[in-house]
Design a protein around this motif. Structure first.
Motif, PDB file in Angstrom:
ATOM      1  N   ARG A  29       0.837  -1.182   0.000  1.00 33.98           N
ATOM      2  CA  ARG A  29       0.000   0.000   0.000  1.00 33.98           C
ATOM      3  C   ARG A  29       0.874   1.234   0.000  1.00 33.98           C
ATOM      4  O   ARG A  29       1.968   1.226   0.541  1.00 33.98           O
ATOM      5  CB  ARG A  29      -0.867   0.001   1.247  1.00 33.98           C
ATOM      6  CG  ARG A  29      -2.004  -0.937   1.141  1.00 33.98           C
ATOM      7  CD  ARG A  29      -3.018  -0.401   0.180  1.00 33.98           C
ATOM      8  NE  ARG A  29      -4.067  -1.357  -0.004  1.00 33.98           N
ATOM      9  CZ  ARG A  29      -4.874  -1.363  -1.042  1.00 33.98           C
ATOM     10  NH1 ARG A  29      -4.725  -0.468  -2.002  1.00 33.98           N
ATOM     11  NH2 ARG A  29      -5.820  -2.245  -1.145  1.00 33.98           N
TER      12      ARG A  29
ATOM     13  N   HIS B 146       1.432   1.519  -5.854  1.00 32.97           N
ATOM     14  CA  HIS B 146       1.263   0.485  -4.820  1.00 32.97           C
ATOM     15  C   HIS B 146       0.655  -0.757  -5.459  1.00 32.97           C
ATOM     16  O   HIS B 146       0.310  -0.758  -6.638  1.00 32.97           O
ATOM     17  CB  HIS B 146       0.324   0.996  -3.714  1.00 32.97           C
ATOM     18  CG  HIS B 146      -1.083   1.175  -4.187  1.00 32.97           C
ATOM     19  ND1 HIS B 146      -1.460   2.262  -4.937  1.00 32.97           N
ATOM     20  CD2 HIS B 146      -2.186   0.396  -4.048  1.00 32.97           C
ATOM     21  CE1 HIS B 146      -2.748   2.163  -5.237  1.00 32.97           C
ATOM     22  NE2 HIS B 146      -3.210   1.019  -4.714  1.00 32.97           N
TER      23      HIS B 146
ATOM     24  N   ASP C 179      -2.346  -3.803  -4.649  1.00 34.80           N
ATOM     25  CA  ASP C 179      -3.444  -4.256  -3.782  1.00 34.80           C
ATOM     26  C   ASP C 179      -3.137  -5.708  -3.414  1.00 34.80           C
ATOM     27  O   ASP C 179      -3.722  -6.641  -3.967  1.00 34.80           O
ATOM     28  CB  ASP C 179      -4.796  -4.201  -4.514  1.00 34.80           C
ATOM     29  CG  ASP C 179      -5.227  -2.775  -4.805  1.00 34.80           C
ATOM     30  OD1 ASP C 179      -4.453  -1.849  -4.536  1.00 34.80           O
ATOM     31  OD2 ASP C 179      -6.342  -2.600  -5.321  1.00 34.80           O
TER      32      ASP C 179
ATOM     33  N   HIS D 196       0.151   0.108  -9.388  1.00 35.87           N
ATOM     34  CA  HIS D 196      -0.710   1.102 -10.023  1.00 35.87           C
ATOM     35  C   HIS D 196      -0.775   2.364  -9.167  1.00 35.87           C
ATOM     36  O   HIS D 196      -0.459   2.330  -7.970  1.00 35.87           O
ATOM     37  CB  HIS D 196      -2.115   0.542 -10.279  1.00 35.87           C
ATOM     38  CG  HIS D 196      -2.824   0.061  -9.053  1.00 35.87           C
ATOM     39  ND1 HIS D 196      -2.598  -1.164  -8.485  1.00 35.87           N
ATOM     40  CD2 HIS D 196      -3.762   0.661  -8.280  1.00 35.87           C
ATOM     41  CE1 HIS D 196      -3.366  -1.314  -7.424  1.00 35.87           C
ATOM     42  NE2 HIS D 196      -4.086  -0.215  -7.265  1.00 35.87           N
TER      43      HIS D 196
ATOM     44  N   ARG E  43     -13.556  -6.027  -3.573  1.00 40.17           N
ATOM     45  CA  ARG E  43     -12.633  -7.173  -3.488  1.00 40.17           C
ATOM     46  C   ARG E  43     -13.232  -8.234  -2.572  1.00 40.17           C
ATOM     47  O   ARG E  43     -14.168  -7.952  -1.829  1.00 40.17           O
ATOM     48  CB  ARG E  43     -11.277  -6.770  -2.878  1.00 40.17           C
ATOM     49  CG  ARG E  43     -10.594  -5.583  -3.493  1.00 40.17           C
ATOM     50  CD  ARG E  43      -9.244  -5.397  -2.797  1.00 40.17           C
ATOM     51  NE  ARG E  43      -8.592  -4.188  -3.190  1.00 40.17           N
ATOM     52  CZ  ARG E  43      -8.752  -3.015  -2.586  1.00 40.17           C
ATOM     53  NH1 ARG E  43      -9.578  -2.906  -1.557  1.00 40.17           N
ATOM     54  NH2 ARG E  43      -8.111  -1.956  -2.996  1.00 40.17           N
TER      55      ARG E  43
HETATM   56 FE   LIG Z   1      -5.059   0.072  -5.428  1.00 44.19          FE
END
Ligand SMILES: [Fe+2]
Ligand SMILES: O=C(O)CCC(=O)C(=O)O
Length: 747
Positions: free
Chosen positions: A30, A453, A455, A510, A528
């Motif tokens: 992150r 970062h 995910d 991204h 998610r």
């Molecule tokens: Fe993200």
């Protein structure tokens, strides 16, 4: 992911692993996590040794990025430190007899000046290492004398300004110098923390993580070391006897010639083996033995010759035989064993695109209106994160910590559920994706941004899709792959959906960069599948004995807390590339019996172990957070195969001991032979199915599942016990009991 925490997460202690000194690298997860480290080591058992005197355990590290240029016979710690009684390599004591050496005074003279030259080179070292001391050895302590003739490796370096490869230079730290590249290292940077300066001085021929090459990569080397150690012992025995100078002179010349021959064999280009520093040292030692030390040396010259011949023959290409294999470490040589760089040293290719699909006009203007209204009404739920002052709010089944901010679980409101139903239709698939959380990010203006970062929080389902819905101002999303060779960008427009996956996160980062030209608000909704269960997500790559182990609940299953997937891998050579593994937290490898079964076998154990090790290294490199569990091969009903199993399992232990994040699943509970109790059962005739030599029955499968589950949930200490103690439950112990399990209980 570093800054993700789920309420139910428990901190678990590493089982049976030594405290690691060097941090593993952190991918930039992150944003705002910042913390990176580019030093990346693997542990190496080569050779792990425990010095009883010092009560410390030392491990040698192999820097994973540094490829072995050639297979230099390595220096096992057993040779590095004197008085090492736990050396994994046992010299062939039976051939160790006294030897006769004759000394040529001219040789002595020549080598005396060489020694002096060397000494000036090594000046600054402790006097015990000074080659000048060699001329007046303490014959009472031949071993120390021998050890004192060391290269600079292992010496505590004090004089000049030293810079460790970690980039730091200070005067307080203890340094150690690599015998090969002469680089200074902090003791802590090569996992020698805890060793005193005195102890470091005793580490002879120490090679740094960059230079050191594991003997598992070079099976010839094990023999070499054993034999050299044996020569060393014989030489020490020479020192204990007395002889006339003339005899000494002759014998020394002969021995020199023999060693020269050995050198020739060792540096044979075809073998692609360089002359080891140990051998170089041996030669020097032979040459500079002081006259006084050699007297009464008229016995056993034949033995030293034999010894050297043995040494030579261990170094020439061995046929498929294994005449020189020591019980614990040498595996039969293999004509196919690649003498090249392993695949894990190659850069990982980017196996996928950063996203799967981008689609516009997914959200109707009417739904957009209601979503905007919801964002305005729930303003209190938004919390500012990161430098860019974007604000986030969260809905989901479980608590979720994101960029250091904790979000309580909260059921999705109807409007968000409605949005979810809409976006799920964007991807055609047989089973609709499970998406149980929504992170809403508000970018009030073009200044608000999110840096690069991934995910990749461990609480995200490894198989999860990631759906990002945008409303409001159009903003670009940038992507960059791991080696930064590819950069991509996509404009995320109002009412669009971008579909990505958790899988792609390990290969792409991204960001939403700032946009000076945009003053309007943009809101994104990221869906998610998040759950603390995924902290135990497990992939099993296994042969038919793992086929019946299932995820979920029920007998022989891994339970609700171990979500995952099993894929068939019948042979070690069929282990997939790292990019095919996926972002699981745990990887269980249960394969190999078909590979070592001589009926099919074309490869030697050393080759197979090499493949297994390379694959594990590759996996950990691509997924630094992955924990690999190698399940030891199960016993069969065939005795000769069980001997192979036992040997292979030792190799597995070595690999696990050596590699970072790699553990063993100890199946010694099954004993040394597949019992009727655990083997397949002939249901019709109500008797054990003895014609099936390899397959587990119901009870066996359940037992294997227990072992897998215990490993993944860290319920027992099998890893450490198997390696360090021959205690109850270790397979060695089981083997010694001949496969009888009396008194054994499943953990
Ligand atoms: Fe993200
Ligand atoms: O706002 C977006 O589109 C991206 C948000 C994002 O990358 C994240 O929250 O991880």
């Amino acid at each position: 992911m570093t800054d993700v925490d789920v309420k139910t997460t428990k901190k678990r202690g590493a089982v049976g692993r030594p405290k690691k000194v060097v941090k593993s690298p952190k991918k930039n997860s992150r944003p705002d996590s910042g913390d990176t480290c580019n030093v990346d080591f693997d542990y190496c058992p080569c050779k792990s040794y425990i010095d009883e005197e010092l009560s410390v355990e030392c491990r040698v590290l192999v820097r994973r990025e540094s490829p072995p240029v050639s297979l230099v016979p390595p220096q096992p710690p057993s040779l590095m430190m004197s008085n090492n009684r736990n050396s994994p390599i046992t010299p062939n004591q039976s051939t160790t007899k006294k030897l006769v050496l004759k000394l040529d005074p001219s040789i002595l003279k020549n080598n005396q000046s060489e020694a002096e030259e060397q000494d000036s080179l090594y000046s600054g070292n402790n006097s015990s290492s000074s080659l000048l001391d060699v001329t007046t050895p303490d014959t009472e302590k031949p071993d120390e004398f021998f050890d004192s003739l060391s290269s600079p490796g292992g010496k505590v370096s004090k004089k000049t300004k030293k810079i460790c490869p970690c980039g730091k230079s200070d005067t307080k730290s203890t340094y150690i110098i690599c015998a090969k590249c002469k680089q200074n290292w902090h003791n802590r940077c090569c996992n020698l923390t805890g060793l005193t300066q005195m102890a470091i001085k005793k580490l002879e021929f120490w090679q740094c993580p960059r230079c050191y090459i594991c003997p598992l990569l070079s099976h010839q080397s094990s023999n070499l070391h054993a034999d050299i150690k044996s020569i060393k012992l014989q030489m020490n025995s020479v020192l204990e006897t007395t002889k006339t100078n003339e005899d000494i002179s002759n014998d020394i010349s002969i021995l020199k010639a023999q060693v020269a021959e050995l050198v020739k064999v060792t540096s044979d280009k075809e073998m692609n083996v360089e002359l080891s520093p140990t051998l170089n040292e041996a030669i020097k030692k032979v040459s500079i033995f002081p006259l006084e030390s050699f007297s009464n040396l008229d016995k056993n010259m034949t033995d030293i010759k034999e010894q050297i011949t043995t040494l030579q023959s261990s170094l020439v290409k061995q046929p498929s035989g294994n005449a020189h294999r020591s019980p614990s470490r040498n595996y039969p040589s293999d004509p196919f064993t690649p003498n090249t760089r392993s695949s894990h040293f190659e850069e990982t290719k980017t196996p996928c695109e950063p996203f799967i699909k981008y689609q516009t006009d997914v959200v109707s203007p009417e739904l957009k209106e209601r979503l905007s209204q919801h964002v305005t009404e729930s303003e209190r739920r938004f919390k500012a994160v990161g430098e860019g002052s974007r604000e986030v709010a969260y809905y989901g089944e479980y608590d979720y910590t994101y960029s250091g901010v904790k979000h309580e679980k909260l059921a999705m409101p109807d409007v968000i559920k409605e949005l979810l139903n809409v976006v799920m239709t964007c991807e055609e698939c047989d089973t609709p994706p499970v998406l149980n959380s929504c992170l809403i990010t508000k970018y009030s203006s073009g200044n608000n941004h999110i840096p690069f970062h991934r995910d990749d929080e461990p609480v995200i389902d490894p198989e999860s899709r990631i759906f990002t819905v945008s409303i409001g101002a159009s903003r670009s999303m940038s992507f960059v792959n791991n080696d930064k060779s590819q950069k991509k960008e996509i404009l995320l427009e109002d009412r669009s959906v971008l579909i990505s996956s958790r899988y792609a996160q390990d290969f792409w980062k991204h960001s939403i960069p700032s946009d000076d030209l945009s003053n309007d608000m943009r809101v994104s909704f990221t869906f998610r599948n998040i759950s603390p269960h995924f902290l135990n997500s497990t992939k099993i790559l296994g042969d038919s004995n793992s086929a019946n182990i299932r995820f979920g609940t029920g007998s022989g299953n891994l339970g609700a807390w171990v979500p995952g997937k099993r894929e068939k891998v019948g042979h070690i050579e069929a282990l997939p590339d790292a990019t095919e593994i996926g972002p699981y937290r745990n990887l269980i490898l249960h394969t190999g019996i078909n590979s070592i079964n001589t009926n099919f076998r074309k490869r030697s154990q050393s080759y197979l172990l090499h493949v297994l090790e390379s694959k594990c290294q590759e996996y950990v490199k691509v997924y630094p957070k992955l924990k690999i569990y190698i399940s030891t091969l199960l016993p069969t009903r065939i005795s000769y195969l069980n001997r192979e199993v036992e040997m292979f399992n030792r190799g597995i232990l070595d690999i696990c001991y050596k590699l970072k994040n790699t553990h063993v699943i100890d199946n010694s509970i099954f004993g040394g032979i597949l019992s009727d109790e655990y083997g397949r059962w002939n249901v019709r005739e109500q008797r054990p199915l003895t014609s099936d030599a390899l397959h587990l029955g119901k009870k066996g499968i359940r037992m294997l599942a227990v072992n897998f589950k215990s490993a993944v949930l860290h319920k027992n200490k099998s890893q450490s016990r198997a390696r360090f103690n021959v205690g109850r439950g270790s397979y060695r112990d089981a083997l010694e009991r001949g496969g009888h399990r009396d008194g054994y209980q499943s953990s």
